[in-house]
Scaffold this motif. Structure first.
Motif, PDB file in Angstrom:
ATOM      1  N   PHE A  68      -2.323  -4.422  -4.915  1.00  0.00           N
ATOM      2  CA  PHE A  68      -2.063  -4.385  -6.358  1.00  0.00           C
ATOM      3  C   PHE A  68      -3.346  -4.433  -7.166  1.00  0.00           C
ATOM      4  O   PHE A  68      -3.324  -4.520  -8.387  1.00  0.00           O
ATOM      5  CB  PHE A  68      -1.137  -5.543  -6.736  1.00  0.00           C
TER       6      PHE A  68
ATOM      7  N   TRP B  84      -4.991   4.947  -8.275  1.00  0.00           N
ATOM      8  CA  TRP B  84      -5.735   4.663  -7.037  1.00  0.00           C
ATOM      9  C   TRP B  84      -7.174   5.098  -7.219  1.00  0.00           C
ATOM     10  O   TRP B  84      -7.508   6.252  -7.021  1.00  0.00           O
ATOM     11  CB  TRP B  84      -5.075   5.426  -5.891  1.00  0.00           C
TER      12      TRP B  84
ATOM     13  N   HIS C 257       0.824  -1.198   0.000  1.00  0.00           N
ATOM     14  CA  HIS C 257       0.000   0.000   0.000  1.00  0.00           C
ATOM     15  C   HIS C 257       0.866   1.259   0.000  1.00  0.00           C
ATOM     16  O   HIS C 257       0.557   2.228  -0.685  1.00  0.00           O
ATOM     17  CB  HIS C 257      -0.961   0.000   1.190  1.00  0.00           C
TER      18      HIS C 257
ATOM     19  N   TRP D 163       3.830   1.539  -1.189  1.00  0.00           N
ATOM     20  CA  TRP D 163       4.412   1.633  -2.536  1.00  0.00           C
ATOM     21  C   TRP D 163       3.386   2.153  -3.536  1.00  0.00           C
ATOM     22  O   TRP D 163       3.646   3.065  -4.321  1.00  0.00           O
ATOM     23  CB  TRP D 163       4.925   0.253  -2.946  1.00  0.00           C
ATOM     24  N   ARG D 164       2.201   1.587  -3.477  1.00  0.00           N
ATOM     25  CA  ARG D 164       1.173   1.982  -4.435  1.00  0.00           C
ATOM     26  C   ARG D 164       0.807   3.454  -4.258  1.00  0.00           C
ATOM     27  O   ARG D 164       0.665   4.203  -5.225  1.00  0.00           O
ATOM     28  CB  ARG D 164      -0.058   1.098  -4.239  1.00  0.00           C
TER      29      ARG D 164
ATOM     30  N   ASP E  35       1.721   5.342  -7.365  1.00  0.00           N
ATOM     31  CA  ASP E  35       0.608   5.166  -8.301  1.00  0.00           C
ATOM     32  C   ASP E  35      -0.658   5.805  -7.758  1.00  0.00           C
ATOM     33  O   ASP E  35      -1.707   5.176  -7.700  1.00  0.00           O
ATOM     34  CB  ASP E  35       0.382   3.675  -8.580  1.00  0.00           C
TER      35      ASP E  35
END
Lengths: 247, 579
Positions: free
Chosen positions: A205, A39, A28, A30-31, A35
């Motif tokens: 992911f 999201w 989470h 990292w995302r 990214d």
């Protein structure tokens, strides 16, 4: 440590859960860090509304109830509720009825949503492989949990998971893992736990990240948001490496 | 008084020929991507017509915008915060793709790959959503030029109340084009509807934007916007909307739709307004008073008190000057010929329209009377209740009075200018009857008919550079953090598009022999006059004919961006100006 610490048990009930938790947390981070643009709920409502109107609220409200049921059932020790004068029989009756209702709603919701994904052409073509894997993990976890509960109760031998699964989970969360505690649980519940581990590891992911965007801040923020175009304020992320502005 | 600046637009509907150039260039610039095939940040509707998406103005069905609750307070028509959150899993008022249209492409490949056959191969339409064959039944401008209106014209929401008077018979019909972009409202209901707080209004210029990193795809903005000008990108799962071409505006260039408008009907400029009074105005009890209420929120930039307050609010001096020259402010508050689109939505929209007089003029002319005569036009405005009542539904919440007044002003201008154009004495009584001086009437005519690029688009640039230079003076560039504008010092070059535009402007404003040699060969900005600078080595002995045109290229290349286009749009030094 108990005598049930065979390598397989340690792997399944200590290593796997911790790996799942680690992937969940780090994933989470990292995302969110890299990214934010990805999201999103990635809603498919613009394609189809009739089925979604039933399926989505059924599933979401169902799964929210299921989640809070799990919080109570797993994190509150049986001794605490007993101290409040709630007997095991009473607890089980309430948990079973409410939980089953919520579980059935969630399963019905998933069923409608999967049916919709499969039959509505535009929704189907917007379904990615990632979504399909997510649906499988979610459905398997849901069905294992609900199925084992129903089977146990209907066969007259409801399993008191608060003697097995709950202490095990608390031992894991308190960093004193005790694999032996869960071995008393029926196979269905153990599979449910493993499926949940897989789901949690997959979570960051998938589109499920939108759970962490539940917009509760909307209740308190002013209606109109003003922001300055100061680049330090108006850009919520630094330029990706290789995508810096050319000067 | 809390002064804020708003970048706003006015469109003169009399000049719109419905060519869709604005839509197409906008699409090429912003929405030629998967996921927004169906989205037109700028679209042009023929009215009477259903609009895009179909019947978007029916707020009893879509529940966009604001309304007054029982206590007379402003409330979102689609429901407040709690209701929004409870319906978040299935937005009850979201337009489907079919309410816009199903985008498509063609399998062009069959045209070349089809085997030899008796019949010419055709490119069949394929849905851009499912990829399957499809039947095209609607688009963003399917009812263009009243196409099909005999069949479904009565579905125009704004015809309610006047439907029995409007005939879709060829001989009796009237129509006009309505180009629409995001209104960049002062009280945007899309932003208020966004659960994530991703939609924000920029405090400097009032442009309403979606933060793509914060949007979570809850879709409440799409329902909340009564103009249906927020679109859901079904590929990325994020909301997208018209950006007022902010990257262009920031460097002083007009939006793509305005830049490419063939009829030159768009005006862009600043409006100063009192932010403290917006909600009060939006909560005006009678919706017919909303037009005047919104106008009263705007501040007179010529008023010294306003200029002072603006300065106190951190609005740069050149912005106040630009607000004084703003064509938008002049059309809205000085000549009072621009009206807001659907003020009854209470969002305080900031793209205003000059209602079209041409349907009236056409009727008068076709009936054989003098269509330049004020008396004839006035009589027609009153007799032809349909255009006025119908237009009033768009621009003044159904009150025919403002529309009638604007049309009379425009008609007066036609009569007044005819006297002048025919070399007669100007009839000052015409101007006086319209409540104007002859000079004002002439100025209005100039602005509506003749205004050049730099009068139509008064866009002060350089907010960032100003903040930067101010900071730089005091602190030697405190913005020198990673990725910040100060990184690399203040001499960073402007982006190529800006350099091209500046070069083009210089060339257009300069005579052939005054060109300063640019620092690089720029064929893009070459207008065909003379030789592109720097393309060829300088000729030592220019021939007699070519003369001094190329003499100038002997000058050593001046610094990039050195030429300040005198044309009134400041900040030519821009981000790249050598300081």
């Amino acid at each position: 440590m108990s005598g049930n610490d065979s390598a397989v048990n340690v792997l399944l009930w200590v290593a796997v859960p911790y790996a799942a938790i680690a992937v969940f947390v780090v994933g989470h981070y990292w995302r969110y860090r890299f990214d934010k643009f990805g999201w999103t709920t990635r809603s498919s409502q613009v394609y189809e509304r009739r089925l979604l109107r039933w399926g989505s609220p059924l599933f979401h409200f169902g799964i929210l109830a299921v989640f809070f049921g799990h919080v109570v059932g797993l994190l509150v020790p049986e001794s605490w509720t007993a101290a409040l004068g709630v007997s095991e029989g009473m607890y089980h009756a309430v948990a079973f009825s409410v939980g089953t209702l919520a579980g059935l709603a969630a399963v019905a919701g998933v069923a409608i949503l999967v049916y919709r994904r499969r039959t509505v052409g535009s929704v189907f073509s917007a379904t990615t492989r990632n979504d399909k894997a997510m649906y499988v993990l979610l459905a398997v976890t849901l069905l294992l949990g609900l199925g084992t509960t129903l089977y146990g109760t209907l066969s007259g031998h409801p399993h008191d998971y608060r003697q097995t699964v709950s202490p095990w989970l608390r031992s894991v969360l308190l960093l004193r893992p005790h694999a032996g505690l869960i071995l008393g649980a029926p196979l269905g519940f153990r599979l449910h736990v493993l499926a949940a581990c897989a789901l949690f590891a997959y979570w960051p992911f998938s589109r499920l990240v939108h759970v962490f965007s539940a917009p509760v801040g909307y209740l308190t923020r002013p209606y109109i948001v003003y922001r300055s175009r100061d680049p330090r304020l108006s850009s919520s992320r630094a330029a990706r490496r290789g995508w810096e502005k050319a000067s | 008084m809390r002064v804020m600046a708003q970048m706003a637009m006015v469109m003169n509907l009399d000049k719109c020929i419905g060519c869709h150039t604005c839509s197409v260039t906008c699409k090429q610039a912003w929405t030629n991507r998967t996921g927004v095939e169906y989205a037109w940040f700028n679209n042009v509707e023929t009215r009477p017509g259903q609009g895009y998406p179909r019947r978007y103005e029916d707020q009893e069905a879509w529940r966009g915008g604001w309304t007054l609750n029982k206590r007379g307070r402003l409330a979102l028509k689609g429901g407040g915060r709690v209701r929004k959150l409870l319906s978040i899993f299935s937005n009850p008022k979201l337009p489907l793709l079919e309410d816009y249209y199903e985008p498509w492409t063609y399998d062009y490949e069959t045209l070349t790959s089809a085997p030899a056959q008796e019949h010419t191969p055709v490119a069949r339409p394929k849905s851009a959503i499912t990829g399957r064959d499809m039947k095209i039944t609607w688009s963003a401008n399917w009812d263009d030029n009243l196409g099909g209106s005999a069949d479904h014209g009565e579905r125009d929401v704004m015809l309610k109340g006047v439907e029995e008077k409007v005939k879709f018979e060829f001989e009796q019909t009237f129509m006009f084009y309505l180009p629409r972009i995001c209104e960049h409202c002062l009280n945007p209901s899309c932003a208020a509807s966004c659960p994530s707080g991703a939609i924000y209004k920029r405090s400097e210029d009032g442009i309403v934007l979606v933060d793509q990193d914060r949007c979570r795809g809850w879709r409440m903005c799409v329902s909340g916007c009564p103009y249906k000008k927020v679109y859901f990108n079904h590929r990325t799962g994020k909301a997208e909307k018209c950006t007022f071409c902010f990257p262009r505006i920031e460097v002083g260039m007009p939006t793509v739709c305005a830049e490419t408008c063939v009829g030159r009907l768009r005006y862009i400029g600043l409006v100063l307004y009192d932010a403290d009074r917006v909600l009060e105005a939006a909560a005006t009890a009678d919706e017919k008073d909303l037009y005047e209420a919104q106008r009263s929120v705007f501040l007179d930039p010529h008023d010294p008190a306003v200029a002072e307050a603006a300065q106190a609010a951190g609005i740069p001096r050149d912005w106040v000057l630009a607000a004084q020259r703003s064509p938008v402010y002049a059309l809205i508050n000085k000549y009072k010929v621009a009206l807001p689109l659907h003020p009854e939505y209470r969002t305080m929209p900031m793209v205003w329209y000059i209602p079209p007089l041409s349907p009236v003029v056409d009727v008068v002319r076709e009936s054989g009377f003098d269509a330049e005569d004020r008396g004839n036009l006035f009589a027609a405005i009153d007799a032809l209740r349909i255009p006025v009542e119908y237009l009033a539904g768009f621009f003044s919440a159904g009150d025919p009075e403002p529309v009638r007044r604007v049309l009379q002003t425009l008609a007066s201008m036609r009569s007044y200018m005819r006297e002048i154009n025919l070399g007669r004495e100007a009839d000052e009584s015409i101007a006086a009857a319209a409540g104007m001086s002859g000079e004002q009437m002439y100025d209005m005519y100039r602005l509506l008919a003749l205004a050049k690029y730099n009068e139509r688009y008064v866009i002060p640039s350089a907010h960032a550079e100003q903040a930067h230079s101010l900071e730089e003076l005091a602190t030697q560039c405190s913005l020198e953090y990673e990725g910040g504008p100060g990184m690399g010092g203040s001499g960073a070059q402007a982006p190529p598009a800006v350099r091209d535009q500046r070069a083009l402007r210089e060339r257009q404003g300069a005579s052939a022999d005054s060109d300063a040699a640019p620092a690089r060969v720029n064929l893009f900005a070459w207008d065909g006059r003379g030789r592109p600078q720097g393309m060829f080595p300088h000729r030592r002995e220019p021939s007699a004919q070519e003369g001094s045109a190329h003499e100038s290229s002997a000058h050593p290349g001046s610094a990039q961006g050195a030429g300040v286009g005198g044309a009134g749009v400041e900040g030519d030094g821009g981000a790249g100006g050598a300081r």
